[in-house]
Design an enzyme around this catalytic site. Structure first.
Site, PDB file in Angstrom:
ATOM      1  N   SER A  65       0.835  -1.203   0.000  1.00 57.96           N
ATOM      2  CA  SER A  65       0.000   0.000   0.000  1.00 57.96           C
ATOM      3  C   SER A  65       0.875   1.260   0.000  1.00 57.96           C
ATOM      4  CB  SER A  65      -0.905   0.033   1.230  1.00 57.96           C
ATOM      5  OG  SER A  65      -1.749  -1.086   1.257  1.00 57.96           O
TER       6      SER A  65
HETATM    7  N1  SAH Z   1      -0.782  -4.548   4.185  1.00 54.97           N
HETATM    8  C1  SAH Z   1      -0.131  -4.852   2.930  1.00 54.97           C
HETATM    9  C2  SAH Z   1      -1.023  -4.513   1.761  1.00 54.97           C
HETATM   10  C3  SAH Z   1      -1.048  -5.645   0.793  1.00 54.97           C
HETATM   11  S1  SAH Z   1      -2.284  -5.566  -0.483  1.00 54.97           S
HETATM   12  C4  SAH Z   1       1.221  -4.178   2.836  1.00 54.97           C
HETATM   13  O1  SAH Z   1       1.513  -3.312   3.660  1.00 54.97           O
HETATM   14  O2  SAH Z   1       2.006  -4.561   1.981  1.00 54.97           O
HETATM   15  C5  SAH Z   1      -3.566  -6.591   0.210  1.00 54.97           C
HETATM   16  C6  SAH Z   1      -3.239  -8.037   0.478  1.00 54.97           C
HETATM   17  O3  SAH Z   1      -4.467  -8.681   0.843  1.00 54.97           O
HETATM   18  C7  SAH Z   1      -2.687  -8.828  -0.700  1.00 54.97           C
HETATM   19  O4  SAH Z   1      -1.454  -9.369  -0.347  1.00 54.97           O
HETATM   20  C8  SAH Z   1      -3.750  -9.931  -0.923  1.00 54.97           C
HETATM   21  O5  SAH Z   1      -3.188 -11.167  -1.334  1.00 54.97           O
HETATM   22  C9  SAH Z   1      -4.400 -10.034   0.439  1.00 54.97           C
HETATM   23  N2  SAH Z   1      -5.741 -10.628   0.461  1.00 54.97           N
HETATM   24  C10 SAH Z   1      -6.732 -10.522  -0.454  1.00 54.97           C
HETATM   25  N3  SAH Z   1      -7.823 -11.212  -0.049  1.00 54.97           N
HETATM   26  C11 SAH Z   1      -7.508 -11.782   1.151  1.00 54.97           C
HETATM   27  C12 SAH Z   1      -8.208 -12.621   2.075  1.00 54.97           C
HETATM   28  N4  SAH Z   1      -9.465 -13.038   1.847  1.00 54.97           N
HETATM   29  N5  SAH Z   1      -7.572 -13.007   3.201  1.00 54.97           N
HETATM   30  C13 SAH Z   1      -6.298 -12.603   3.472  1.00 54.97           C
HETATM   31  N6  SAH Z   1      -5.587 -11.812   2.634  1.00 54.97           N
HETATM   32  C14 SAH Z   1      -6.169 -11.404   1.489  1.00 54.97           C
END
Ligand code: SAH
Length: 215
Positions: A65
């Site tokens: 993000s």
């Molecule tokens: N907090 C992260 C943001 C990553 S983007 C950072 O700081 O890098 C969001 C993430 O949510 C992705 O890695 C995606 O694979 C995950 N995601 C999507 N659906 C999900 C679910 N149902 N359960 C757990 N993770 C999920």
């Protein structure tokens, strides 16, 4: 895993930029100033840009993000040291590390197995105490519930019921909600066992929260 003067200087600039864009919570700005974001980006081609206020690909079609979004969600969470927090969407682990730097006990779920494994390894190398799990965020983490705070870092079509059940009374859920590409940032306070009060905090674009884990 070098964190040199140059990185620290770039972080200082990023913190000033975020303050200029409206992040007012000094604890959040301090944490952003502490966490070496460049260590959460694998592709060295992006090293230069690690401290730009932008989102980046982290593999598996996912993104780390944008710092502003991390800071904004963290500010909305209003955490205190010692709180138990459930994060849905570990991704790179950067948001996890920012919360941990604020003294929060983070439990985080990632549905993509390769991403989970890579981030787990990275967090171990960084000496993180956060608990990471491969699983489906729609189910939350019943074994570790209840939580003081729950943070969703992917765009959810709705607030998953399990998450409402797993937040304490008096606790807060921060979740971007919307059926399509654009989500509304919701801050939901559980004021009693049955009552949830929501406020809306602008529009965002997150990768979608998908059902069922992968791999
Ligand atoms: N907090 C992260 C943001 C990553 S983007 C950072 O700081 O890098 C969001 C993430 O949510 C992705 O890695 C995606 O694979 C995950 N995601 C999507 N659906 C999900 C679910 N149902 N359960 C757990 N993770 C999920």
């Amino acid at each position: 895993m070098v964190d040199g003067y140059r990185h620290k200087g770039l972080r200082k600039k990023l913190v000033a930029e975020l303050a200029g864009k409206g992040i007012t919570d000094a604890r959040v700005l301090d944490a952003i100033g502490q966490v070496p974001r460049h260590l959460f980006i694998d592709d060295t081609a992006f090293l230069e840009l690690a401290y730009a206020d932008a989102a980046f690909p982290i593999g598996c079609g996912q993104t780390i993000s944008q710092p502003w979004t991390v800071a904004f969600q963290t500010q909305l969470l209003d955490v205190a040291p010692g709180m138990r927090l459930l994060e849905i969407g570990t991704g790179s682990g950067y948001q996890t590390a920012v919360l941990a730097a604020m003294g929060v006990r983070v439990f985080s779920i990632e549905r993509h197995r390769p991403l989970y494994l890579r981030t787990k390894d990275r967090m171990r190398q960084l000496g993180s105490k956060a608990f990471l799990q491969h699983g489906d965020g729609y189910l939350g983490m019943p074994r570790e519930a209840p939580f003081d705070r729950i943070l969703v870092t992917c765009g959810a079509p709705r607030i998953p019921d399990a998450l409402k059940e797993q937040v304490k009374v008096g606790g807060v859920v921060v979740v971007p909600v919307g059926p399509g590409d654009v989500q509304h940032m919701m801050r939901v306070v559980r004021t009693s066992a049955e009552v949830f009060e929501s406020t809306e905090h602008g529009s965002f674009r997150f990768v979608p929260m998908l059902e069922q884990r992968e791999g």
